[in-house]
Design an enzyme around this catalytic site. Sequence first.
Site, mmCIF file in Angstrom:
data_model
loop_
_atom_site.group_PDB
_atom_site.id
_atom_site.type_symbol
_atom_site.label_atom_id
_atom_site.label_comp_id
_atom_site.label_asym_id
_atom_site.label_seq_id
_atom_site.Cartn_x
_atom_site.Cartn_y
_atom_site.Cartn_z
ATOM 1 N N GLU A 335 0.831 -1.221 0.000
ATOM 2 C CA GLU A 335 0.000 0.000 0.000
ATOM 3 C C GLU A 335 0.859 1.261 0.000
ATOM 4 O O GLU A 335 0.480 2.274 -0.607
ATOM 5 C CB GLU A 335 -0.947 -0.009 1.201
ATOM 6 C CG GLU A 335 -1.849 -1.228 1.306
ATOM 7 C CD GLU A 335 -2.640 -1.516 0.032
ATOM 8 O OE1 GLU A 335 -2.975 -0.559 -0.698
ATOM 9 O OE2 GLU A 335 -2.922 -2.698 -0.236
ATOM 10 N N GLU A 357 -1.223 -2.078 -9.547
ATOM 11 C CA GLU A 357 -1.179 -3.266 -8.711
ATOM 12 C C GLU A 357 0.031 -4.162 -8.966
ATOM 13 O O GLU A 357 0.630 -4.677 -8.018
ATOM 14 C CB GLU A 357 -2.475 -4.069 -8.891
ATOM 15 C CG GLU A 357 -3.734 -3.304 -8.526
ATOM 16 C CD GLU A 357 -3.758 -2.823 -7.086
ATOM 17 O OE1 GLU A 357 -2.921 -3.269 -6.274
ATOM 18 O OE2 GLU A 357 -4.625 -1.980 -6.762
#
Length: 876
Positions: A335, A357
Amino acid sequence: MRTTLVRAIAFALAGLSTAAFAAPAATAPVEATTQLPRGAYPTHYDVSIVPHADKLAFDGKVSIDVEVTKPTTSIVLNAIDMTFANVSLAPTKGKAAFAAPKVAVDAKAQTVTFTFDHAIPAGAYRLSMDYTGKIGTQANGLFAIDYDTEHDGKKRALYTQFENSDARRFVPSWDEPAYKATFTVDATVPSGQMAVNNMPVASKKDLGNGLTKVTFKTTPKMSTYLLFFGLGDFERATTTSEGVEIGVITQKGKVSQAQFTLDSGKAVLKEYNDYFGVPYPLPKLDNIASPGQSQFFSAMENWGAIYTFEYALLLDPSFSTVGDKQEVFNTAAHEMAHQWFGDLVTMSWWDDLWLNEGFASWLASRTTQRLHPEWHTELDAVGIRESAMGQDSVVTTHPVVQHVETVEQASQAFDNITYSKGESVIRMLEAYVGPDTWRAGVQRYIKAHAYSNTKSDDLWKEVDAAAGKPVSTIAHDFTLQPGIPLVHVDSVSCANGSTTIKLTQGEFTRDRPGKTPLRWHVPVIAKTLDGKPSSTLLDGQGTMTLAGCGPVLVNAGQSAYYRTSYGTEQFKALQGSFGKLAPIDQLGLFADTWALGMAGLQPASDVLDLVKVTPKDASPVLWESVASDLSGLDSYYDGDAARQAALRKYAVSRLSPKLDEIGWTAKADEPSTVALLRSHLIGALGTMGDPKVIAEARRLYATDNMPAELKKVILGVVAYNADAATWDKMHAQAKAEKTPLVKDRLYLLLGVAKDDALAKRALELALTDEPGATNSSQIISAVSAHHPEMAFEFATAHKDKVDTFVDSTSSARYYPMLARNSVDEGTIAKIDAFAQKNIAATSRRVADSVVAGIKYRIQVRKERLPAVDAWLKANG
């Protein structure tokens, strides 16, 4: 964002402080896919929120600075479940406001249209309105989580989750990634609670009546899906790194369990500032821990306010394992990587989601390996690659860069191709150009596109420039077309101390044996057992000369994304030297052998030949792979007790001595890999019916003498093998538990029982209010692992109720996935019928993939297991 599996730009050359940033001048969004009319775009939002948590509703006001680029009579925004009042539009300079517009809501399109009585000229305007919205109970938009506390009864906290397209549930907006703007948020909240946003608090004003107005500082220019708001009985701990305040926010009483995340955040921020050459630009970076869970994600990269479910952030000393600790670190690193890859630089549209991602996953893996080398996570690269190849080898796969048209398709893009194949391709390209060159290309990319939106070719342009060679040629092959290259070792010959190998390239598929193969430029690294590696770029076919003689290993180091197929003689040579291979190559050979055997491209029993020669002192990670493969074979025999018993007898004979060697009790200073292996072996043996392991697990459970490190796996073994009395005992424990992190796990375990009657009881329990709004769907999913037909039929029969437990963006995936372990041909028709009735034709990829998987599993049982049976008979 992570789904299995753990995250005034201040350019140094400008000499700016990392505690402040200067927002770039307003610019039109880059030309990108949009579901909204072009011609107007936002530059700033002033958002005021008054949540009514008890009523699951909120009031809002928003004023949006809008640039109109061509005359129009209407302005269209995204909005869901909202009502509107007092809508006004006025030029920002001097002129009178327009007459109030007509308001038209289109629920299906998720839009609201404001139509004015005459055209709006090009120029700058301020669009303002009052509105109301709903607070949900699943993680979409603004939602509530109810949770137990040890001393203060039940509590309710509010959080937001907007990716991919749910900011429109919180504020009417241009809710697409290319429409970046700045945000100033204020909220009227109970005075005793903590409100959280992407930015620090700018001011607080006591309003009386127990309410406080909290105003936050203005965000940098960013996409709507990165906005965050949270509210609850929280506490916060902080540290400082590189001039940035790092914080963790938890429910009261739990902040000490986040100390590892806090310390990790400090180290990771320093690492990333150095890697990107661009300091983190916000003044603070919080990680907010939330009770509950989602079918879709564990954490979300909101800029400056990462949202993470407690199970992926907190470490409870009575319950958490070393595996949990590693996952907490990886999640935080993933993150935090998004703060650059995704937040600072954002893909233009969901087609290029992997730019977020895949890169965050790769950088998190790299960072975990660098900062915690004692975990040996470099060996995880093979498992990550395999998780992608499992999806990439069937007809329903898709390219890394994929075409997305709808919100539901965007939601389905969060899969193993985007994450794991994306990560694996990046690892391959980094190995091809070298880590320093790769980093230089990444730094060029980040600096060139800060606060903006990109497509994949923007990255390849910068990497090509840094490398001085066309890396994009390889990158395009692996990201613009689906599938897996298959490199065949056609011949091997040795003369004068060197080995010549001939290679040809095909394509590996599990379900299309006659498919015409695609073509890739494949970076191949090969070596003889004791020789130095050599490399080539394989285009169709090629020849390599390797130093030394002996067994040949292709994809040495396992950095590339392809499968390797050896001839019988070469495979036997590698089998004979298996113990001499590096652990990463042992894992790679195991993975290829399993996949090729299950696909019918070599004997399915070959993997057992490798199991047989695995040294007892091999890497614990390799022993985990052995246990996983044996468990995988075991699952194919479900329903065939006699044949399964033969496989289990052999599996226990291989795994039980290894467990005896490392024991049930952790030794002082043992490697984390051994601790993880211990849990893995207990779990595998406990589900394959080893009476010794089941008895010991039951004993430890009955005496309540479970070591914290083994508590989860012991409970899992007991739950899987439970009788009615044991199930009732575990149910009572779940009801009585007050710690959400533990309570959620106990309810989940009620769904893993192998007994049919207990599985049915778990499904019925899931429909009640008892487990909690975010646990019920997980219980049904747990049942589906061993009772897929039962779980699928139950969930679809009670769809109206189950829908309330499922994230709205996950529905098209959730129901089909319940049947993914089925080997019943009749289930295929049921999935197809459900999809035709309930899933849009453009959003059936997951349903189709599940069907493809069932067909494959049926084929394995019919065509591959006889070879395994014969091997077991021949080898006792």
